[in-house]
Motif scaffolding. Structure first.
Motif, PDB file in Angstrom:
ATOM      1  N   SER A  45      -2.858  -8.872  -1.426  1.00 35.91           N
ATOM      2  CA  SER A  45      -1.767  -8.142  -2.077  1.00 35.91           C
ATOM      3  C   SER A  45      -2.011  -8.027  -3.581  1.00 35.91           C
ATOM      4  CB  SER A  45      -0.442  -8.857  -1.806  1.00 35.91           C
ATOM      5  OG  SER A  45       0.594  -8.268  -2.514  1.00 35.91           O
ATOM      6  N   ALA A  46      -2.473  -9.113  -4.209  1.00 35.76           N
ATOM      7  CA  ALA A  46      -2.754  -9.075  -5.645  1.00 35.76           C
ATOM      8  C   ALA A  46      -3.915  -8.128  -5.955  1.00 35.76           C
ATOM      9  CB  ALA A  46      -3.057 -10.482  -6.150  1.00 35.76           C
ATOM     10  N   LEU A  47      -4.936  -8.104  -5.087  1.00 36.42           N
ATOM     11  CA  LEU A  47      -6.050  -7.170  -5.289  1.00 36.42           C
ATOM     12  C   LEU A  47      -5.585  -5.722  -5.168  1.00 36.42           C
ATOM     13  CD1 LEU A  47      -8.974  -8.946  -3.420  1.00 36.42           C
ATOM     14  CD2 LEU A  47      -8.994  -8.215  -5.798  1.00 36.42           C
ATOM     15  N   ASP A  48      -4.709  -5.458  -4.204  1.00 33.82           N
ATOM     16  CA  ASP A  48      -4.173  -4.103  -4.054  1.00 33.82           C
ATOM     17  C   ASP A  48      -3.371  -3.673  -5.273  1.00 33.82           C
ATOM     18  OD1 ASP A  48      -5.341  -3.744  -1.585  1.00 33.82           O
ATOM     19  OD2 ASP A  48      -3.555  -4.365  -0.459  1.00 33.82           O
ATOM     20  N   SER A  49      -2.509  -4.568  -5.752  1.00 33.30           N
ATOM     21  CA  SER A  49      -1.709  -4.204  -6.918  1.00 33.30           C
ATOM     22  C   SER A  49      -2.577  -4.092  -8.171  1.00 33.30           C
ATOM     23  CB  SER A  49      -0.556  -5.188  -7.124  1.00 33.30           C
ATOM     24  OG  SER A  49      -1.052  -6.476  -7.366  1.00 33.30           O
ATOM     25  N   LEU A  50      -3.629  -4.918  -8.288  1.00 33.55           N
ATOM     26  CA  LEU A  50      -4.556  -4.787  -9.412  1.00 33.55           C
ATOM     27  C   LEU A  50      -5.282  -3.451  -9.346  1.00 33.55           C
ATOM     28  CD1 LEU A  50      -6.005  -5.918 -11.898  1.00 33.55           C
ATOM     29  CD2 LEU A  50      -7.622  -7.010 -10.340  1.00 33.55           C
ATOM     30  N   SER A  51      -5.676  -3.054  -8.165  1.00 36.78           N
ATOM     31  CA  SER A  51      -6.338  -1.767  -7.994  1.00 36.78           C
ATOM     32  C   SER A  51      -5.433  -0.626  -8.448  1.00 36.78           C
ATOM     33  CB  SER A  51      -6.731  -1.582  -6.534  1.00 36.78           C
ATOM     34  OG  SER A  51      -7.362  -0.352  -6.343  1.00 36.78           O
ATOM     35  N   ASP A  52      -4.156  -0.717  -8.106  1.00 38.97           N
ATOM     36  CA  ASP A  52      -3.203   0.299  -8.547  1.00 38.97           C
ATOM     37  C   ASP A  52      -3.013   0.270 -10.061  1.00 38.97           C
ATOM     38  OD1 ASP A  52      -2.868   1.057  -5.920  1.00 38.97           O
ATOM     39  OD2 ASP A  52      -1.020  -0.099  -5.631  1.00 38.97           O
TER      40      ASP A  52
END
Length: 161
Positions: free
Chosen positions: A118-125
């Motif tokens: 989840s943190a990687l996804d939000s960082l990507s965004d």
């Protein structure tokens, strides 16, 4: 090895419970072997044992079926971000995150893998935006999550430090 032993032992317990329930059902039909309160207590215990065995089987299958794919996904996402934003101001931090993920102990599963994804996804965004402060905060949060996960993994694999 642990995966197969856990699932097979739970399967054995479940099969034994089903066999015992079948035998008790046959005894119930005979009706003069056991009194009604004893029958009810034994059947309740068998149903409880069978339910617990099934819950254990489902939990083990879910844990071992999803974990390797989750960690591979974490490493792939971290590597992608490292390569995609290598020339950015935070490229060295992304490289450190990718290296931490790549060399982490992926044999055991902690309950932090979904948080990391989840943190990687939000960082990507966030990386597509221009909010440098939010990006730095998310990178620091992700680094802390990876370190906590690695500490938990070492504790599960080799004992607590």
């Amino acid at each position: 090895m642990t995966k197969n032993t856990g699932i097979s032992s739970a399967s054995v317990v479940c099969c034994c419970a089903v066999i015992a329930a079948t035998v008790l059902s046959a005894l119930w039909i005979l009706n003069d072997v056991l009194s009604t309160p004893v029958k009810l207590a034994v059947l309740a215990a068998l149903l409880l044992a069978e339910t617990l065995a099934l819950i254990f089987i489902l939990r083990e299958r879910r844990r071992f079926a999803t974990f390797p794919n989750q960690w591979d996904l974490i490493v792939a996402k971290a590597e992608y971000l490292r390569v995609e934003y290598a020339n950015a101001d935070y490229g060295s931090k992304l490289e450190k995150i990718a290296e931490t993920a790549r060399y982490s102990d992926n044999v055991v599963s902690t309950n932090k893998e979904r948080d990391i994804i989840s943190a990687l996804d939000s960082l990507s965004d966030l990386l597509t935006s221009s909010d440098a402060k939010a990006i730095e905060d998310k990178i620091d949060e992700l680094s802390a999550l990876l370190e906590k996960r690695n500490i938990d993994a070492r504790g599960l694999q080799r004992g607590n430090y």
